[in-house]
Design a protein around this motif. Structure first.
Motif, PDB file in Angstrom:
ATOM      1  N   GLN A 331       0.818  -1.360   0.026  1.00 44.38           N
ATOM      2  CA  GLN A 331       0.042  -0.087   0.150  1.00 44.38           C
ATOM      3  C   GLN A 331       0.659   1.269   0.112  1.00 44.38           C
ATOM      4  N   LEU A 332       0.426   2.116  -0.794  1.00 38.78           N
ATOM      5  CA  LEU A 332       1.332   3.679  -0.808  1.00 38.78           C
ATOM      6  C   LEU A 332       0.474   4.561   0.040  1.00 38.78           C
ATOM      7  N   MET A 333       1.517   4.964   1.118  1.00 35.35           N
ATOM      8  CA  MET A 333       0.851   6.014   2.067  1.00 35.35           C
ATOM      9  C   MET A 333       0.946   7.364   1.155  1.00 35.35           C
ATOM     10  N   VAL A 334      -0.024   8.169   0.793  1.00 32.82           N
ATOM     11  CA  VAL A 334       0.382   9.214  -0.138  1.00 32.82           C
ATOM     12  C   VAL A 334       0.313  10.351   1.071  1.00 32.82           C
ATOM     13  N   LYS A 335       1.407  11.285   0.673  1.00 33.04           N
ATOM     14  CA  LYS A 335       1.753  12.389   1.640  1.00 33.04           C
ATOM     15  C   LYS A 335       1.403  13.710   0.640  1.00 33.04           C
ATOM     16  N   ASP A 336       1.281  13.513  -0.636  1.00 23.62           N
ATOM     17  CA  ASP A 336       0.834  14.864  -1.261  1.00 23.62           C
ATOM     18  C   ASP A 336       0.534  13.965  -2.833  1.00 23.62           C
TER      19      ASP A 336
END
Length: 343
Positions: A331-336
């Motif tokens: 899973q990608l943890m989106v920061k922006d």
């Protein structure tokens, strides 16, 4: 989860908040006793108490964050209107203030820049003001100070209110508060802290004078300080989107303050999206030469900013492992994110 599966982030983001919830919402002795007891049944009972206190903390925090966001949005809108109506003015700072029996908040802004967020409300809980200040700092990239009554039963003008401050790079928050105290010794009862976080106490009647004095300090700082810079370690290769690579990054356990965990960027095709609980954006993505969809999530996303026609997005993200019903997935943890192509 077995002890071998624990990572540093589990202590910081799973165990830590539950232990801290005791001190925030009730009595810190509950957490200490849970850690020290040698009786398993006692430990389980205390752990359940901590879990319930943490649920209460999350509920109170959620309500306060929603109120704080609403106040900031309202004041920003009022300031925009006031700026439009005063475009012929000399350029002096505008001050928008709103005070009633429910909340008192002051927000000061120039015609182009906002330098801080400082809020107070009579019924806010001092146990979570630091968390709320941190969330405001993260979402708006501004030094943020949130105040609450020292005693919710005593909210007169001469009664004490306590504030918790969180700062951004380049603004030493304790030193900024100290400058206020040096210039106006009668405003602040006492304070302490360090570069990124501080606490202070003052009388309720001094809230608005403190805001003005603090913003005078902020006004002396360079504009560049308030422009957030986000860095990336670059794009990943197709083979890096794997559980193996994510596990190796997590197992390194060397990341922390001054040595941030790797953060990557890339352009992805949007296959589908969902809005979860009205505040989280979940994406299913495709990346060049990756043969399977990549799941990503952006917590506390401004849904109004999402373009439902988005076809491609440029993401700043960290690799993460999502565990659900005993199964693991990347899973990608989106920061922006930024939409680069619309459908």
């Amino acid at each position: 989860m077995t002890p071998k599966q624990l990572h540093a982030q589990d202590f910081g983001f799973v165990l830590g908040p539950r232990i801290n919830a005791a001190g925030r919402m009730d009595n810190m002795c509950i957490g200490i006793e849970c850690l020290l007891t040698e009786d398993w049944s006692t430990a389980q009972r205390l752990a359940q108490e901590l879990e319930q206190l943490n649920r209460t903390r999350r509920h109170v925090e959620g309500e306060m964050r929603a109120q704080a966001d609403s106040i900031v949005q309202t004041l920003a809108t009022e300031t925009d209107i006031e700026v439009d109506e005063n475009t012929s003015d000399s350029g002096d700072d505008l001050i928008t203030q709103e005070v009633n029996t429910q909340f008192a908040t002051t927000h000061k802004t120039s015609h182009t820049d906002t330098r801080s967020i400082i809020l107070y409300q009579d019924d806010w809980h001092q146990g979570v003001i630091g968390i709320v200040a941190g969330r405001l700092k993260e979402s708006h990239y501004l030094p943020s100070i949130v105040f609450a009554p020292a005693d919710t039963e005593q909210t007169g003008e001469d009664d004490a209110i306590k504030g918790s401050a969180r700062s951004i790079a380049g603004v030493h928050i304790r030193d900024a508060i100290e400058q206020v105290a040096e210039r106006q010794p009668d405003l602040i009862s006492h304070f302490g802290g360090h570069a990124m976080a501080a606490g202070l106490t003052l009388k309720r009647r001094n809230f608005e004078p403190f805001v003005d004095a603090f913003n005078e300090v902020m006004a002396q700082m360079d504009d560049d300080v308030f422009a957030e810079q986000k860095f990336t370690d670059g794009p990943l290769q197709a083979g890096d989107f794997s559980l193996w690579f994510a596990e190796h990054l997590a197992d390194a356990s060397i990341w922390g303050h001054g040595f941030a965990p790797p953060i990557f960027d890339g352009v992805f095709e949007v296959l589908s999206f969902k809005i979860l609980k009205d505040k989280h954006l979940k994406l299913s993505l495709r990346y060049p030469d990756v043969q399977y969809p990549i799941e990503a999530i952006c917590f506390n996303f401004d849904n109004d900013a999402w373009d439902y026609r988005a076809k491609k997005v440029h993401l700043l993200f960290q690799l993460d492992i999502n565990e659900w019903n005993g199964k693991q997935s990347l899973q990608l943890m989106v920061k922006d994110l930024a939409v680069v192509e619309q459908g």
